[in-house]
Design an enzyme around this catalytic site. Structure first.
Site, mmCIF file in Angstrom:
data_model
loop_
_atom_site.group_PDB
_atom_site.id
_atom_site.type_symbol
_atom_site.label_atom_id
_atom_site.label_comp_id
_atom_site.label_asym_id
_atom_site.label_seq_id
_atom_site.Cartn_x
_atom_site.Cartn_y
_atom_site.Cartn_z
ATOM 1 N N SER A 103 0.867 -1.069 0.116
ATOM 2 C CA SER A 103 -0.012 -0.079 -0.041
ATOM 3 C C SER A 103 0.938 1.290 -0.043
ATOM 4 O O SER A 103 1.826 1.346 1.019
ATOM 5 C CB SER A 103 -1.031 0.127 1.297
ATOM 6 N N HIS A 153 -0.960 -1.424 -4.415
ATOM 7 C CA HIS A 153 -2.339 -1.076 -3.816
ATOM 8 C C HIS A 153 -2.468 0.373 -3.331
ATOM 9 O O HIS A 153 -1.649 0.902 -2.776
ATOM 10 C CB HIS A 153 -2.489 -1.944 -2.321
ATOM 11 N N ASP A 205 -4.868 3.245 -1.769
ATOM 12 C CA ASP A 205 -5.926 3.525 -0.895
ATOM 13 C C ASP A 205 -6.837 5.087 -1.239
ATOM 14 O O ASP A 205 -6.000 5.932 -1.120
ATOM 15 C CB ASP A 205 -5.344 3.663 0.441
ATOM 16 N N MET A 254 -9.398 7.677 -0.185
ATOM 17 C CA MET A 254 -10.134 8.015 0.975
ATOM 18 C C MET A 254 -10.861 9.472 0.630
ATOM 19 O O MET A 254 -10.056 10.210 0.145
ATOM 20 C CB MET A 254 -9.566 8.126 2.398
ATOM 21 N N HIS A 261 -8.194 0.591 -4.094
ATOM 22 C CA HIS A 261 -9.275 0.533 -3.131
ATOM 23 C C HIS A 261 -9.923 1.569 -2.384
ATOM 24 O O HIS A 261 -9.542 2.599 -2.156
ATOM 25 C CB HIS A 261 -8.344 -0.123 -1.887
ATOM 26 N N MET A 272 -12.493 3.795 -0.819
ATOM 27 C CA MET A 272 -13.237 4.074 0.234
ATOM 28 C C MET A 272 -13.600 5.472 0.407
ATOM 29 O O MET A 272 -13.588 6.554 1.081
ATOM 30 C CB MET A 272 -11.893 4.175 1.529
ATOM 31 N N MET A 322 -11.150 -6.491 5.209
ATOM 32 C CA MET A 322 -10.561 -5.422 5.987
ATOM 33 C C MET A 322 -10.133 -6.027 7.564
ATOM 34 O O MET A 322 -10.827 -6.573 8.158
ATOM 35 C CB MET A 322 -11.033 -4.073 6.297
ATOM 36 N N ASP A 325 -6.071 -6.880 4.390
ATOM 37 C CA ASP A 325 -5.728 -5.601 4.259
ATOM 38 C C ASP A 325 -6.016 -4.970 5.662
ATOM 39 O O ASP A 325 -6.948 -4.608 6.312
ATOM 40 C CB ASP A 325 -6.382 -4.847 3.153
HETATM 41 C C1 DX5 Z 1 -6.598 1.242 5.558
HETATM 42 C C2 DX5 Z 1 -6.078 0.833 4.244
HETATM 43 C C3 DX5 Z 1 -4.869 -0.072 4.151
HETATM 44 C C4 DX5 Z 1 -3.475 0.394 5.081
HETATM 45 C C5 DX5 Z 1 -2.655 -0.964 5.042
HETATM 46 O O1 DX5 Z 1 -7.780 1.919 5.283
HETATM 47 O O2 DX5 Z 1 -7.015 0.147 3.309
HETATM 48 O O3 DX5 Z 1 -4.607 -0.343 2.883
HETATM 49 O O4 DX5 Z 1 -3.122 1.529 4.381
HETATM 50 O O5 DX5 Z 1 -1.798 -0.184 5.843
HETATM 51 P P1 DX5 Z 1 -0.886 -0.982 7.077
HETATM 52 O O6 DX5 Z 1 -0.304 -2.387 6.451
HETATM 53 O O7 DX5 Z 1 0.140 0.044 7.664
HETATM 54 O O8 DX5 Z 1 -2.200 -1.418 7.990
HETATM 55 ZN ZN ZN Z 2 -6.430 -0.576 1.396
#
Ligand code: DX5
Ligand code: ZN
Length: 220
Positions: A10, A35, A37, A39, A68, A70, A139, A177
């Site tokens: 990620s 990956h 993320d 948000m 991903h 969110m 998750m 994840d």
């Molecule tokens: C959280 C994300 C994850 C996160 C993973 O909302 O979806 O992908 O960044 O990071 P670590 O491995 O640090 O938990």
């Molecule tokens: Zn993620």
């Protein structure tokens, strides 16, 4: 059918001042996927990046961009994320009023479809859609931030999904994840995960030795 283990680092934990270079380094270090993320400060209490950033980092790697989302509502942004260069587009059932419609939107863009379950979200939410999707992302932390503690109580969802996937001979990957490290990677795989996402372990452990950390997650 047993699938080979894939590591999806990620970029949430990378140095954002040189995000393209970081993606390039991950590919060199042996990452299978990248990956990303996304948000929105609404579906989750944090803000990250949007399609323009994905478009700009796309040329830095040929690896699969595992995006991903969110964000909610999600439908109106699917095309932008597809056009930006996403390969897998994963959304949360709570972020849409009609899962079937969101799945179709992603498929219309010729992208792979992922559906993600937050720690408290039940398998029942997605069971009827397993035949239409490519991936389930479980998750193991509350979505929103990197560096949180792994929640082992989500593992039975992987075990149950794996059973259904094998019984029905479905072609669905299982991704985990959140809070993955060198200790819990083993139990995550044993429970059925074949794709491991990791941000802080890959970027921060062993003085940020990406190759070593990716290998350790794959082997452990
Ligand atoms: C959280 C994300 C994850 C996160 C993973 O909302 O979806 O992908 O960044 O990071 P670590 O491995 O640090 O938990
Ligand atoms: Zn993620």
């Amino acid at each position: 059918m047993s699938r080979s283990i894939k590591i999806s680092p990620s970029i949430l934990s990378c140095d954002f001042s040189k995000i393209g270079k970081e993606v390039e380094s991950l590919e060199k270090a042996g990452a299978d996927y990248i990956h990303v993320d996304v948000m929105d400060g609404h579906f989750v209490p944090n803000l990250t990046i949007g399609p323009d950033v994905i478009k700009n980092i796309r040329p830095f790697s040929k690896k699969i961009f595992d995006v991903h989302l969110m964000i909610s509502p999600v439908d109106k942004y699917i095309k932008q994320f597809a056009d930006a260069g996403s390969d897998i587009i994963t959304f949360h059932p709570e972020a849409t009023e009609n899962m079937g419609k969101t799945i179709d939107l992603i498929k219309k863009c010729k992208k792979k479809v992922g559906v993600s379950l937050k720690p408290k979200s039940k398998i029942e939410l997605i069971k009827d859609y397993l035949k239409q999707i490519d991936l389930v992302l479980i998750m193991s932390v509350e979505p929103g931030f990197g560096g949180q503690k792994f929640m082992p109580e989500v593992l039975p969802k992987l075990t149950e999904l794996k059973k259904i996937i094998e019984r029905e001979k479905l072609n669905v990957d299982l991704e985990i994840d959140g809070g993955i490290n060198f200790e819990n990677s083993k139990i995550a795989k044993e429970a059925g995960a074949n794709i491991l996402v990791s941000g802080s372990t890959i970027f921060k452990k062993n003085n940020g030795d990406l190759k070593k950390n990716i290998n350790l997650l794959r082997q452990n």
